[in-house]
Design a protein around this motif. Structure first.
Motif, PDB file in Angstrom:
ATOM      1  N   ASN A 160       0.846  -1.186   0.000  1.00 58.52           N
ATOM      2  CA  ASN A 160       0.000   0.000   0.000  1.00 58.52           C
ATOM      3  C   ASN A 160       0.892   1.250   0.000  1.00 58.52           C
ATOM      4  OD1 ASN A 160      -2.485   1.408   0.124  1.00 58.52           O
ATOM      5  ND2 ASN A 160      -2.283   1.620   2.348  1.00 58.52           N
ATOM      6  N   VAL A 161       1.623   1.439  -1.116  1.00 55.90           N
ATOM      7  CA  VAL A 161       2.639   2.483  -1.173  1.00 55.90           C
ATOM      8  C   VAL A 161       2.613   3.197  -2.518  1.00 55.90           C
ATOM      9  CG1 VAL A 161       4.169   1.262   0.433  1.00 55.90           C
ATOM     10  CG2 VAL A 161       4.449   0.933  -2.043  1.00 55.90           C
ATOM     11  N   VAL A 162       3.196   4.387  -2.515  1.00 60.17           N
ATOM     12  CA  VAL A 162       3.499   5.156  -3.719  1.00 60.17           C
ATOM     13  C   VAL A 162       4.958   5.565  -3.597  1.00 60.17           C
ATOM     14  CG1 VAL A 162       3.037   7.283  -5.006  1.00 60.17           C
ATOM     15  CG2 VAL A 162       1.145   6.033  -3.937  1.00 60.17           C
ATOM     16  N   GLY A 163       5.760   5.361  -4.650  1.00 60.64           N
ATOM     17  CA  GLY A 163       7.191   5.633  -4.517  1.00 60.64           C
ATOM     18  C   GLY A 163       7.799   6.359  -5.699  1.00 60.64           C
ATOM     19  N   PHE A 164       8.889   7.089  -5.413  1.00 59.43           N
ATOM     20  CA  PHE A 164       9.628   7.852  -6.415  1.00 59.43           C
ATOM     21  C   PHE A 164      11.128   7.671  -6.175  1.00 59.43           C
ATOM     22  CE2 PHE A 164       5.764  10.143  -5.116  1.00 59.43           C
ATOM     23  CZ  PHE A 164       5.039  10.077  -6.299  1.00 59.43           C
ATOM     24  N   MET A 165      11.928   7.928  -7.214  1.00 66.15           N
ATOM     25  CA  MET A 165      13.380   7.795  -7.123  1.00 66.15           C
ATOM     26  C   MET A 165      14.059   9.143  -7.328  1.00 66.15           C
ATOM     27  SD  MET A 165      14.041   4.566  -6.629  1.00 66.15           S
ATOM     28  CE  MET A 165      13.087   3.056  -6.719  1.00 66.15           C
ATOM     29  N   GLY A 166      15.173   9.356  -6.613  1.00 67.18           N
ATOM     30  CA  GLY A 166      15.941  10.577  -6.787  1.00 67.18           C
ATOM     31  C   GLY A 166      17.374  10.408  -6.311  1.00 67.18           C
ATOM     32  N   PHE A 167      18.262  11.245  -6.809  1.00 69.59           N
ATOM     33  CA  PHE A 167      19.704  11.266  -6.543  1.00 69.59           C
ATOM     34  C   PHE A 167      20.421  10.074  -7.180  1.00 69.59           C
ATOM     35  CE2 PHE A 167      23.337  10.183  -3.533  1.00 69.59           C
ATOM     36  CZ  PHE A 167      24.248  11.004  -4.179  1.00 69.59           C
ATOM     37  N   PRO A 168      20.943  10.262  -8.383  1.00 68.82           N
ATOM     38  CA  PRO A 168      21.719   9.195  -9.031  1.00 68.82           C
ATOM     39  C   PRO A 168      23.084   9.059  -8.371  1.00 68.82           C
ATOM     40  CG  PRO A 168      21.750  11.175 -10.376  1.00 68.82           C
ATOM     41  CD  PRO A 168      20.845  11.477  -9.208  1.00 68.82           C
ATOM     42  N   MET A 169      23.280   7.988  -7.650  1.00 71.92           N
ATOM     43  CA  MET A 169      24.501   7.815  -6.861  1.00 71.92           C
ATOM     44  C   MET A 169      25.699   7.487  -7.750  1.00 71.92           C
ATOM     45  SD  MET A 169      23.054   5.388  -3.831  1.00 71.92           S
ATOM     46  CE  MET A 169      21.562   5.810  -2.915  1.00 71.92           C
ATOM     47  N   PRO A 170      26.852   8.085  -7.471  1.00 66.34           N
ATOM     48  CA  PRO A 170      28.064   7.633  -8.153  1.00 66.34           C
ATOM     49  C   PRO A 170      28.259   6.127  -7.934  1.00 66.34           C
ATOM     50  CG  PRO A 170      28.477   9.666  -6.938  1.00 66.34           C
ATOM     51  CD  PRO A 170      27.110   9.200  -6.540  1.00 66.34           C
ATOM     52  N   ALA A 171      28.859   5.471  -8.911  1.00 65.37           N
ATOM     53  CA  ALA A 171      29.083   4.026  -8.798  1.00 65.37           C
ATOM     54  C   ALA A 171      29.760   3.698  -7.474  1.00 65.37           C
ATOM     55  CB  ALA A 171      29.933   3.540  -9.960  1.00 65.37           C
ATOM     56  N   GLN A 172      29.316   2.633  -6.850  1.00 64.07           N
ATOM     57  CA  GLN A 172      29.794   2.332  -5.503  1.00 64.07           C
ATOM     58  C   GLN A 172      31.166   1.646  -5.540  1.00 64.07           C
ATOM     59  OE1 GLN A 172      26.697   0.560  -3.068  1.00 64.07           O
ATOM     60  NE2 GLN A 172      25.127   1.642  -4.241  1.00 64.07           N
ATOM     61  N   ASN A 232      28.791   2.377   0.357  1.00 61.42           N
ATOM     62  CA  ASN A 232      28.327   3.167  -0.779  1.00 61.42           C
ATOM     63  C   ASN A 232      29.295   4.243  -1.228  1.00 61.42           C
ATOM     64  OD1 ASN A 232      26.794   5.754  -1.863  1.00 61.42           O
ATOM     65  ND2 ASN A 232      25.552   3.976  -2.395  1.00 61.42           N
ATOM     66  N   ASN A 233      29.924   4.985  -0.307  1.00 60.15           N
ATOM     67  CA  ASN A 233      30.622   6.203  -0.701  1.00 60.15           C
ATOM     68  C   ASN A 233      31.678   6.569   0.345  1.00 60.15           C
ATOM     69  OD1 ASN A 233      29.508   8.416   1.272  1.00 60.15           O
ATOM     70  ND2 ASN A 233      27.743   7.180   0.686  1.00 60.15           N
ATOM     71  N   PRO A 234      32.653   7.406  -0.011  1.00 65.88           N
ATOM     72  CA  PRO A 234      33.717   7.744   0.930  1.00 65.88           C
ATOM     73  C   PRO A 234      33.231   8.432   2.204  1.00 65.88           C
ATOM     74  CG  PRO A 234      34.387   8.292  -1.299  1.00 65.88           C
ATOM     75  CD  PRO A 234      32.935   7.919  -1.369  1.00 65.88           C
ATOM     76  N   ALA A 257      26.290  -0.153  -9.573  1.00 68.76           N
ATOM     77  CA  ALA A 257      26.780   0.987 -10.344  1.00 68.76           C
ATOM     78  C   ALA A 257      25.700   1.990 -10.711  1.00 68.76           C
ATOM     79  CB  ALA A 257      27.464   0.495 -11.617  1.00 68.76           C
ATOM     80  N   SER A 258      24.445   1.756 -10.301  1.00 74.06           N
ATOM     81  CA  SER A 258      23.382   2.650 -10.792  1.00 74.06           C
ATOM     82  C   SER A 258      22.221   2.774  -9.812  1.00 74.06           C
ATOM     83  CB  SER A 258      22.859   2.169 -12.143  1.00 74.06           C
ATOM     84  OG  SER A 258      22.378   0.838 -12.053  1.00 74.06           O
ATOM     85  N   GLU A 259      22.538   3.060  -8.563  1.00 76.93           N
ATOM     86  CA  GLU A 259      21.504   3.134  -7.531  1.00 76.93           C
ATOM     87  C   GLU A 259      21.021   4.566  -7.327  1.00 76.93           C
ATOM     88  OE1 GLU A 259      20.728   0.885  -3.283  1.00 76.93           O
ATOM     89  OE2 GLU A 259      22.785   1.444  -3.817  1.00 76.93           O
ATOM     90  N   SER A 260      19.799   4.706  -6.816  1.00 80.34           N
ATOM     91  CA  SER A 260      19.238   5.997  -6.426  1.00 80.34           C
ATOM     92  C   SER A 260      18.485   5.834  -5.115  1.00 80.34           C
ATOM     93  CB  SER A 260      18.272   6.526  -7.497  1.00 80.34           C
ATOM     94  OG  SER A 260      18.930   6.848  -8.695  1.00 80.34           O
ATOM     95  N   PHE A 261      18.249   6.957  -4.429  1.00 78.77           N
ATOM     96  CA  PHE A 261      17.408   6.932  -3.236  1.00 78.77           C
ATOM     97  C   PHE A 261      15.964   6.610  -3.618  1.00 78.77           C
ATOM     98  CE2 PHE A 261      20.247  10.212  -0.926  1.00 78.77           C
ATOM     99  CZ  PHE A 261      20.894   9.214  -0.217  1.00 78.77           C
ATOM    100  N   GLU A 262      15.259   6.029  -2.668  1.00 81.52           N
ATOM    101  CA  GLU A 262      13.850   5.682  -2.823  1.00 81.52           C
ATOM    102  C   GLU A 262      13.036   6.463  -1.786  1.00 81.52           C
ATOM    103  OE1 GLU A 262      11.505   1.419  -3.106  1.00 81.52           O
ATOM    104  OE2 GLU A 262      13.020   1.681  -1.540  1.00 81.52           O
ATOM    105  N   PHE A 263      12.063   7.225  -2.260  1.00 80.51           N
ATOM    106  CA  PHE A 263      11.170   8.011  -1.406  1.00 80.51           C
ATOM    107  C   PHE A 263       9.790   7.360  -1.502  1.00 80.51           C
ATOM    108  CE2 PHE A 263      14.584  10.596  -2.895  1.00 80.51           C
ATOM    109  CZ  PHE A 263      14.832  11.577  -1.952  1.00 80.51           C
ATOM    110  N   VAL A 264       9.335   6.743  -0.433  1.00 77.03           N
ATOM    111  CA  VAL A 264       8.104   5.955  -0.472  1.00 77.03           C
ATOM    112  C   VAL A 264       7.128   6.468   0.573  1.00 77.03           C
ATOM    113  CG1 VAL A 264       7.116   3.638  -0.191  1.00 77.03           C
ATOM    114  CG2 VAL A 264       9.317   3.921  -1.344  1.00 77.03           C
ATOM    115  N   PHE A 265       5.832   6.528   0.174  1.00 80.25           N
ATOM    116  CA  PHE A 265       4.778   7.054   1.030  1.00 80.25           C
ATOM    117  C   PHE A 265       3.658   6.034   1.167  1.00 80.25           C
ATOM    118  CE2 PHE A 265       6.929  10.255  -1.409  1.00 80.25           C
ATOM    119  CZ  PHE A 265       7.325  11.154  -0.442  1.00 80.25           C
TER     120      PHE A 265
END
Length: 382
Positions: A160-172, A232-234, A257-265
């Motif tokens: 029972n969620v709605v989700g969006f993606m944001g912030f393209p992370m540099p390759a880990q 993930n990052n330094p 190599a291609s992750e982003s944050f997940e914002f879920v409501f």
């Protein structure tokens, strides 16, 4: 949208429904409500949002970027109660908590609910067909990824969620090792921390994998539960204390190599908001994505220098032998994953997008390394 006709008639009244009934109901209650509209208008909706990050991690600050923008754009009508991992539920339990309405929203990554479905990894840590994180965030928004994500979460898993993606992370980075690792033979038998399909990938390459939340990584390394790890990052790695437990840091890898944050409501919470507030929550992700990217470039680069110069860590690029072996392992894993019809549809969609978009990106991009070495000769690791 999935059918909501099975929702119980006794479901809790929404905030808007409560206010509307209070204002339009009969007698003294209606009069009192109408007498103080300004007070009602000033009452903010509080959104309880938990992350999957420790309070000290840089990603908690990046989640705060989002909270700040939502509050500013809503002129205070929405207030975000931002909580770190463990405040309500564990780092890996946020998706269930949002779906069940225990919390209103989460800031996490899809791989953290990989236990529900391996298909979650396709939205952050899936096969690398050649596209960067920016390329794959473009796929989510323009290439059909958002609808496939909705289908997985709502239709297949019944969340029972709605989700969006944001912030393209540099390759880990490939991560932290006590000794140099230059060949596939060097990593055989290592007890290694990663998550999602990357766990399947590196197990196929001879590692023994433990999937741990970020806050548990360094203690596990200190106790000998794991021999090596990536997060993930330094900046996160430095704050975790990674330089205290290993002195070889390998950047560049195909495992994530291609992750982003997940914002879920929570879907009920989200859909009950006025349309302008829904838009603020959705498009606030895009605003935070831009802010997060600039913040990450500044902090990740400066912290990498600190890791090298202050803590005596040797910075490496992962060897071509290991990178090639990762792609070969992905080939084998993809063949198995394609037995799932949904997984095959996702990967077909991603391949079609990457073939077209990355062709443009690679053909169009000048050789930045050539320019960098022209002005800063001898700086890059081999």
């Amino acid at each position: 949208m999935s059918d909501q006709t099975n929702k119980p008639a006794t479901a809790d009244l929404s905030r808007r429904t409560f206010l509307r009934r209070g204002m339009l109901g009969g007698g003294v209650a209606a009069g009192a409500a109408l007498a103080a509209p300004a007070v009602l208008a000033q009452s903010p909706i509080v959104m309880k949002m938990q992350t999957s990050w420790p309070a000290s991690d840089i990603w908690q600050e990046m989640a705060q970027h989002y909270a700040n923008r939502v509050e500013a754009m809503s002129a205070g009508r929405l207030r975000v109660d931002l909580l770190p991992a463990g405040a309500v539920v564990g780092a890996f339990q946020v998706m269930d908590a949002v779906s069940d309405g225990v919390i209103d929203a989460m800031h996490s990554v899809p791989v953290y609910w990989y236990g529900k479905s391996k298909n979650a990894s396709f939205f952050g840590t899936g096969p690398v067909f050649g596209g960067s994180a920016t390329t794959m965030l473009g796929w989510f928004h323009q290439g059909g990824g958002a609808e496939l994500y909705r289908e997985l979460t709502q239709d297949i898993l019944g969340l029972n969620v709605v989700g969006f993606m944001g912030f393209p992370m540099p390759a880990q980075p490939f991560g932290w090792f006590k000794t140099e690792v230059n060949t596939v033979a060097d990593i055989q038998g290592f007890k290694y921390r990663t998550v999602g399909l990357a766990a399947d990938l590196l197990q196929a390459m001879g590692m023994s994998v433990a999937q741990l939340p970020g806050g548990e990584i360094v203690p596990a390394m200190e106790r000998g539960v794991i021999d090596a790890f990536e997060f993930n990052n330094p900046s996160s790695d430095l704050r975790f204390g990674a330089p205290d437990v290993a002195k070889n840091y390998y950047l560049s890898s195909y495992h994530q190599a291609s992750e982003s944050f997940e914002f879920v409501f929570n879907r009920d919470f989200f859909e009950d908001l006025e349309p302008d507030l829904q838009a603020i929550l959705e498009h606030g992700v895009e605003a935070a994505s831009t802010a997060n990217t600039a913040f990450a470039l500044d902090n990740y680069s400066s912290d990498l220098q600190r890791i090298r110069d202050e803590f005596g860590v040797t910075i490496h690029r992962t060897s071509q032998e290991i990178l090639s072996a990762q792609l070969e392992a992905w080939d084998q894993l993809i063949a198995d994953l394609e037995n799932d019809p949904f997984a095959k549809r996702v990967m077909d969609s991603q391949r079609e997008w990457v073939e077209r978009v990355t062709y443009y990106e690679l053909m169009n991009a000048p050789d930045y390394r050539l320019a960098y070495e022209h002005y800063f000769p001898g700086r890059l690791a081999l």
